[in-house]
Design a protein around this motif. Structure first.
Motif, PDB file in Angstrom:
ATOM      1  N   UNK A 177     -14.876 -47.116  22.728  1.00 55.35           N
ATOM      2  CA  UNK A 177     -13.616 -47.950  23.159  1.00 55.35           C
ATOM      3  C   UNK A 177     -12.268 -47.986  22.298  1.00 55.35           C
ATOM      4  N   UNK A 178     -12.245 -47.270  21.168  1.00 55.98           N
ATOM      5  CA  UNK A 178     -11.122 -47.324  20.263  1.00 55.98           C
ATOM      6  C   UNK A 178      -9.770 -46.481  21.054  1.00 55.98           C
ATOM      7  N   UNK A 179     -10.153 -45.564  22.327  1.00 53.52           N
ATOM      8  CA  UNK A 179      -9.156 -45.112  22.970  1.00 53.52           C
ATOM      9  C   UNK A 179      -9.066 -45.983  24.370  1.00 53.52           C
ATOM     10  N   UNK A 180      -8.101 -45.465  24.874  1.00 55.99           N
ATOM     11  CA  UNK A 180      -7.612 -45.967  26.443  1.00 55.99           C
ATOM     12  C   UNK A 180      -8.931 -45.682  27.282  1.00 55.99           C
ATOM     13  N   UNK A 186       2.454 -43.744  34.469  1.00 59.52           N
ATOM     14  CA  UNK A 186       0.980 -44.269  34.838  1.00 59.52           C
ATOM     15  C   UNK A 186       0.683 -45.277  33.753  1.00 59.52           C
ATOM     16  N   UNK A 187      -0.475 -46.095  34.295  1.00 62.28           N
ATOM     17  CA  UNK A 187      -0.995 -47.358  33.866  1.00 62.28           C
ATOM     18  C   UNK A 187      -1.959 -47.032  32.922  1.00 62.28           C
ATOM     19  N   UNK A 188      -1.837 -47.118  31.647  1.00 67.33           N
ATOM     20  CA  UNK A 188      -2.972 -46.937  30.624  1.00 67.33           C
ATOM     21  C   UNK A 188      -3.830 -48.064  30.333  1.00 67.33           C
ATOM     22  N   UNK A 189      -5.192 -47.956  30.824  1.00 68.17           N
ATOM     23  CA  UNK A 189      -5.946 -48.962  30.720  1.00 68.17           C
ATOM     24  C   UNK A 189      -6.659 -48.756  29.210  1.00 68.17           C
ATOM     25  N   UNK A 190      -6.100 -50.215  28.537  1.00 68.46           N
ATOM     26  CA  UNK A 190      -6.397 -50.496  27.303  1.00 68.46           C
ATOM     27  C   UNK A 190      -7.441 -51.308  27.262  1.00 68.46           C
ATOM     28  N   UNK A 191      -8.635 -51.075  26.646  1.00 67.78           N
ATOM     29  CA  UNK A 191      -9.732 -52.224  26.533  1.00 67.78           C
ATOM     30  C   UNK A 191      -9.547 -52.926  25.264  1.00 67.78           C
ATOM     31  N   UNK A 192     -10.369 -54.028  25.257  1.00 68.90           N
ATOM     32  CA  UNK A 192     -10.120 -54.955  24.131  1.00 68.90           C
ATOM     33  C   UNK A 192     -10.491 -54.387  22.936  1.00 68.90           C
ATOM     34  N   UNK A 193     -11.509 -53.330  22.666  1.00 69.41           N
ATOM     35  CA  UNK A 193     -11.875 -52.891  21.516  1.00 69.41           C
ATOM     36  C   UNK A 193     -10.708 -51.731  20.946  1.00 69.41           C
ATOM     37  N   UNK A 241      -0.655 -50.820  30.159  1.00 70.32           N
ATOM     38  CA  UNK A 241       0.495 -50.545  29.492  1.00 70.32           C
ATOM     39  C   UNK A 241       0.962 -49.270  30.307  1.00 70.32           C
ATOM     40  N   UNK A 242       2.305 -49.371  30.714  1.00 67.52           N
ATOM     41  CA  UNK A 242       2.702 -48.453  31.538  1.00 67.52           C
ATOM     42  C   UNK A 242       3.505 -47.230  30.523  1.00 67.52           C
ATOM     43  N   UNK A 284      -6.268 -58.911  33.228  1.00 63.26           N
ATOM     44  CA  UNK A 284      -5.481 -57.923  32.421  1.00 63.26           C
ATOM     45  C   UNK A 284      -3.884 -58.045  32.625  1.00 63.26           C
ATOM     46  N   UNK A 285      -3.461 -58.264  31.601  1.00 64.31           N
ATOM     47  CA  UNK A 285      -1.817 -58.442  31.552  1.00 64.31           C
ATOM     48  C   UNK A 285      -1.255 -56.829  31.813  1.00 64.31           C
TER      49      UNK A 285
END
Length: 533
Positions: free
Chosen positions: A373-376, A189-196, A179-180, A88-89
């Motif tokens: 998984x269209x949202x974080x 807060x670090x938002x966990x953004x999935x591939x989808x 993405x913070x 994860x970047x």
């Protein structure tokens, strides 16, 4: 929405997307960014070879890699390579100073930091002892000027690409990036953004703008934001070209659009009044731009922009946690609204107890997606904040809106204590913590006030300790060394006391309603801050 863009659920990952574009579009020109030009088939190869270099450095699937660069090829290489190999970047805002970098590295647990040489000195004011950092890759600059180690991490020059790594078996639910976003009552807060989610950002944005294979997308926005980052996905999905410019320049904007042959552009609310303030010139009409995305652009500014340039700017709504869920269209019946709900999403306007409100009544906007998984996925390492934001199975945006009878949504104001300036989210809590570190400050409250650019400006209401003397200008200088430029308060008011409740809590709404006090110190007097990122 074009059916050829709708991939099977299992294919909504970065590796699948890069392989698809290489197969469909091959040697067609794809991307130009400072330092590189790629074809569509190059993107997968670049990702695979940079993933090989990351693997050789010990990065494995599930690891986090922080990247702090301006708009340049190494930024994209790092992000794509992480997605290719299942790491994860963690993009870091290039305006962050030492304390913010220290927090983001420690919070994310990144093992590797890719950083531009121009930002390296900021690590001198960051204590990296609490981080998991092992290595630092420096992009650009003179290698002989770098120390061998910084804190616990070994410092290396940006290495050559490695042997191509096969794509990892990543799932659409796996984290693509962290993405913070702005903290409101605490740290970011670090938002966990999935591939989808990243895939859907590209599809939805491209659909709103009507992106075609012959389009040339062009953005001056920073790649560490989802706005610019998803422009890559738009071009990859549609098979067109994209230009990432180094930075926004009011005087250089239209020459750059003409030089690149741009047909689709991306602007933020404050950038449009800044462009309109420039002297009119032939470049405003001598271009091929047919449409632009302009969230937060005031209605009057949007109309004036179209009159001068011929470019229609579409309004829209989305956040790092959600997607492009609400938008206008070229044929929308009216302007001056956020837009209408897009397919694949649900929206409600609710009261404080999450009860739906009727049309015409203001309340909080809550959202959810019908596609997986269209949202974080939530906030990294903060399950309680995740539950709070996604309570009752709806994401709570913290924005107060009105849904009109025709289905259009209108923005009213923010419920959360956050500030948005120059396209950046600012945590009032973080600004307050910096000011409270000044020995002369007893208490402080930071609130947004409206500017002449129709966006937020930062107002700091400060109460000094008894017997202490300090000027607003001195407080601003104190902040400048400790905060990103965009977060340094424009207005600083020295007050005898802050408005409080009977329990001693600061009543920020009173400060917001009061606005800028008469005679308040203004850092931008003389127009020196009339800039956009």
């Amino acid at each position: 929405m074009k059916t050829e863009w709708l991939l099977a659920p299992a294919q909504r990952t970065l590796p699948a997307l890069l392989q698809r574009q290489a197969r469909l579009f091959g040697a067609r020109p794809f991307l130009a960014v400072p330092g590189a030009e790629w074809t569509h088939s190059d993107a997968a190869d670049v990702a695979a070879r940079r993933a090989g270099a990351l693997s050789a450095a010990g990065v494995t699937q599930g690891d986090r890699v922080a990247v702090m660069c301006s708009n340049r090829a190494e930024f994209l290489e790092t992000v794509l390579a992480c997605g290719w190999m299942g790491a994860a970047s963690v993009p870091v805002n290039s305006a962050c100073m030492g304390p913010q970098i220290q927090y983001l590295l420690a919070d994310s647990g990144a093992r590797l930091l890719v950083i531009e040489a121009a930002f390296l000195e900021r690590l001198q004011t960051a204590d990296l002892a609490a981080s998991a950092l092992e290595s630092i890759w420096v992009v650009g600059g003179d290698a002989s000027a770098w120390p061998a180690t910084i804190g616990p991490a070994r410092v290396h020059a940006w290495p050559a690409a490695g042997a191509a790594l096969p794509p990892a078996a990543v799932q659409p639910s796996d984290t693509f990036a962290i993405l913070y976003t702005s903290g409101t009552t605490g740290p970011s807060k670090g938002v966990l953004c999935p591939h989808a989610q990243y895939y859907w950002w590209g599809v939805n944005s491209a659909d709103v703008l009507g992106v075609r294979e012959d389009d040339v997308l062009c953005t001056t926005l920073p790649l560490f934001h989802i706005n610019a980052l998803n422009t890559f996905a738009q071009a990859a999905i549609a098979g067109c070209r994209v230009h990432f410019l180094e930075r926004f320049s009011a005087s250089g904007f239209w020459p750059a659009m003409g030089r690149t042959g741009a047909t689709v552009v991306y602007l933020l609310g404050a950038m449009v009044p800044i462009l309109l303030a420039q002297p009119a010139g032939p470049g405003e009409r001598d271009h091929h731009v047919r449409i632009g995305l302009g969230p937060g652009v005031p209605e009057a500014a949007g109309a004036a922009f179209r009159e001068r340039t011929g470019v229609l700017l579409l309004e829209g709504y989305g956040s790092t946690e959600t997607n492009f869920v609400i938008a206008t269209a070229p044929d929308s019946p009216r302007r001056g609204v956020m837009g209408w709900l897009r397919p694949g999403f649900e929206a409600r306007v609710v009261d404080d107890a999450d009860n739906p409100l009727p049309a015409g009544e203001a309340g909080e906007l809550v959202l959810r997606a019908s596609e997986a998984f269209a949202f974080a996925s939530g906030y990294f390492g903060q399950p309680e904040k995740t539950v709070e934001a996604w309570r009752n199975l709806w994401f709570h945006t913290g924005d107060r809106v009105v849904r009109d009878a025709d289905g259009a949504f209108r923005f009213v104001d923010r419920i959360k204590d956050a500030i948005r300036r120059r396209g950046e989210n600012i945590s009032s809590w973080e600004v307050e913590q910096v000011l409270m570190a000044h020995p002369a400050v007893a208490s402080v409250a930071v609130v947004p006030v409206r500017s002449e650019l129709a966006e937020d400006e930062v107002l700091a209401a400060v109460v000094l300790r008894e017997g202490e003397r300090v000027t607003p200008a001195e407080l601003a200088t104190f902040c400048t060394a400790r905060l990103p430029r965009f977060a340094v308060p424009r207005f600083i008011a020295l007050l005898p006391e802050l408005p409080r409740t009977e329990n001693g809590k600061v009543q920020k709404y009173k400060l917001r309603e009061r606005g800028v006090p008469a005679g308040c110190w203004d850092r931008s007097a003389g127009g020196t801050e009339r800039r956009a990122p």
